[in-house]
Design a protein around this motif. Sequence first.
Motif, short mmCIF file in Angstrom:
data_model
loop_
_atom_site.label_atom_id
_atom_site.label_comp_id
_atom_site.label_asym_id
_atom_site.label_seq_id
_atom_site.Cartn_x
_atom_site.Cartn_y
_atom_site.Cartn_z
N LEU A 71 7.78 8.56 9.53
CA LEU A 71 6.70 7.85 10.23
C LEU A 71 5.39 8.05 9.49
CD1 LEU A 71 6.72 6.27 12.98
CD2 LEU A 71 5.77 8.35 14.01
N THR A 72 4.67 6.95 9.27
CA THR A 72 3.34 7.06 8.68
C THR A 72 2.36 7.57 9.74
OG1 THR A 72 2.65 4.82 9.29
CG2 THR A 72 3.83 5.07 7.20
N PRO A 103 4.03 10.69 -0.10
CA PRO A 103 3.53 9.32 -0.24
C PRO A 103 4.67 8.33 -0.50
CG PRO A 103 3.04 10.55 -2.22
CD PRO A 103 3.63 11.53 -1.25
N VAL A 104 4.58 7.20 0.19
CA VAL A 104 5.59 6.15 0.09
C VAL A 104 4.88 4.81 -0.09
CG1 VAL A 104 7.38 4.88 1.35
CG2 VAL A 104 7.31 7.39 1.46
N GLN A 105 5.38 4.01 -1.02
CA GLN A 105 4.87 2.65 -1.13
C GLN A 105 5.63 1.77 -0.15
OE1 GLN A 105 5.20 0.62 -4.94
NE2 GLN A 105 3.36 -0.58 -4.47
N LEU A 106 4.89 1.04 0.68
CA LEU A 106 5.48 0.21 1.72
C LEU A 106 5.76 -1.18 1.13
CD1 LEU A 106 3.13 1.20 4.68
CD2 LEU A 106 5.20 2.33 3.87
N LEU A 107 7.04 -1.61 1.20
CA LEU A 107 7.45 -2.80 0.46
C LEU A 107 8.03 -3.91 1.31
CD1 LEU A 107 9.16 -1.01 -2.58
CD2 LEU A 107 6.86 -2.01 -2.47
N ARG A 108 8.90 -3.60 2.27
CA ARG A 108 9.68 -4.64 2.95
C ARG A 108 9.51 -4.55 4.47
NH1 ARG A 108 12.34 -2.35 -1.01
NH2 ARG A 108 13.34 -0.84 0.39
N THR A 136 -3.62 4.55 0.18
CA THR A 136 -4.40 3.34 -0.04
C THR A 136 -3.89 2.22 0.83
OG1 THR A 136 -2.98 2.37 -1.74
CG2 THR A 136 -4.55 4.03 -2.46
N ASP A 137 -4.63 1.13 0.85
CA ASP A 137 -4.12 -0.08 1.46
C ASP A 137 -3.48 -0.95 0.39
OD1 ASP A 137 -7.45 -1.55 1.83
OD2 ASP A 137 -6.18 -1.30 0.05
N GLY A 138 -3.08 -2.15 0.75
CA GLY A 138 -2.36 -2.98 -0.19
C GLY A 138 -3.23 -3.57 -1.27
N THR A 139 -4.56 -3.36 -1.25
CA THR A 139 -5.45 -3.98 -2.23
C THR A 139 -5.78 -3.09 -3.40
OG1 THR A 139 -7.41 -3.24 -1.01
CG2 THR A 139 -6.46 -5.38 -0.42
N GLY A 179 0.81 -1.21 0.00
CA GLY A 179 0.00 0.00 0.00
C GLY A 179 0.85 1.26 0.00
N VAL A 180 0.19 2.39 -0.11
CA VAL A 180 0.84 3.70 -0.10
C VAL A 180 0.33 4.49 1.09
CG1 VAL A 180 1.17 5.87 -1.34
CG2 VAL A 180 1.18 3.71 -2.59
N ARG A 181 1.26 4.97 1.91
CA ARG A 181 0.91 5.80 3.05
C ARG A 181 1.73 7.07 3.01
NH1 ARG A 181 -3.61 4.61 4.49
NH2 ARG A 181 -3.28 5.74 6.45
N ARG A 182 1.21 8.08 3.67
CA ARG A 182 1.92 9.35 3.72
C ARG A 182 2.88 9.34 4.90
NH1 ARG A 182 -0.04 12.84 0.20
NH2 ARG A 182 0.64 14.73 1.28
N VAL A 183 4.13 9.74 4.65
CA VAL A 183 5.21 9.65 5.63
C VAL A 183 5.72 11.03 5.97
CG1 VAL A 183 7.57 8.81 6.04
CG2 VAL A 183 5.89 7.33 4.91
N LEU A 184 5.79 11.33 7.26
CA LEU A 184 6.43 12.55 7.73
C LEU A 184 7.91 12.23 7.94
CD1 LEU A 184 6.63 15.42 8.89
CD2 LEU A 184 5.77 14.52 11.07
N PHE A 185 8.76 12.83 7.12
CA PHE A 185 10.17 12.48 7.15
C PHE A 185 10.90 13.25 8.24
CE2 PHE A 185 9.13 10.80 3.01
CZ PHE A 185 9.89 9.64 2.99
#
Length: 456
Positions: free
Chosen positions: A405-406, A428-433, A452-455, A387-393
Amino acid sequence: MQARSGNSSRRPKRAALHTLGCRLNQSESAALRRSLENAGYEIVPWGAEAELCVLNSCTVTARSDAKSRQALRSIRRRYPQARLALLGCYAQTQGEQVAGLGLADLILGNAQKMNLTGYLERGQAEAGGAPLVVTPRISRQPFVLDTFAAVDGKTRASLKIQDGCDFMCSFCIIPTARGRARVRRLANLMEEAHSLAEAGVREVVLTGVNLGTYQEDGVNLVDVVDGLNSIPGLARIRISSIEPTTVDEGLLERMADTAHRLVPYLHLPLQSGNDGILRAMRRRYGAVEYRRFAGDALRRVPHLCLGTDVMVGFPGEDGAAFQDTHDLLADLPLAYCHVFPYSERKGTPAARMLERVDAGIRQRRVALLLALSQEKQLAFQRRAQGGVRRVLFEQGKNAGMARGLTENFIRVEVPCTAPGALRNRILPVQLLRPGTEVMGGELVEPSPELVTDGTG
């Protein structure tokens, strides 16, 4: 340490400030730092040579007390001419004992610790003299903070809105150390929130001992959150630990509303999954009720991060009672568990209970639940994977990597040639690993729709 000379008197006085314990202590130390700076002190790292060494202490466990004594003894040996100040919870509960051990010159409990610079300016409790112990009864009146926290370019900052507790759990020393429940005046906390936003802080974390009990002239925690939601520049509002029985439905509604800045995060202390132990602890719910609280929150708030505190080895906790706790934790889709062994606190009802659990058994149970917590953390990340979540860097720890941190409390690291350029931005960051401490991801093209979520 060298005695002060004519040359040293022309440079700023140096103060080292060290904090033990909870987020509330960290928040108060940030205000103490600003207060010391305003009084002309140069803040140096703990352990560096300084005219003044300040320890803001914790007393939630026996280990916390030992850490305070160890820190004071170490500084006293290294810098015998420095003035040592002990502040906070350990000072409040054991101030006279610390004075008798000669570990500090100035000992201020929670009612007086924010007045530290006043005592210093009056020249009270100089190094080598008789210790001054000030631990008066803590007022229940609403309070204000005269000095706001020093944020020093932070992306996230704590905002103290409440202190003390009336719940009187049988194991807890906090009502003795911090007093009964009281609130911070709304206008005062809003003033600090505006100040934090103007300093560039993007996320505020609301802190207190029992946040959900906030009530001032008809204003509750939901109203506080809504007020913060209107402050320009603040992008996120996060609630720290909150008692399950105090979670207002309005908080869940706002967490579920993507237009509201209250993030989908709840830390609901459980302590035990066994009803008999919960009654002995004087908790205000049973295991079935906790399951219902958690399930309701998870159903109503998409992507919710749900964490908890759990205590093992409470007096009378046999193998079956511990298994109840393990099973409840295993069954709930938690994101993590903070696990603590029971620690006897003199003056609490639990300290008088006779059915003690062997220390070795406590530690083995802690290890089992910590392993379960790690499984929960990985499972939570796997549910978010893809999924893609917004991250505060924030500040990255490794070269070529940016970390942040999401909204729902997943720590993320992404490859980046210039990590500093992302600091304090929300992207936005895609969460992968999935990983044990941090989840790997990749930046995607910035777009506010990409949450979004992973779906899909």
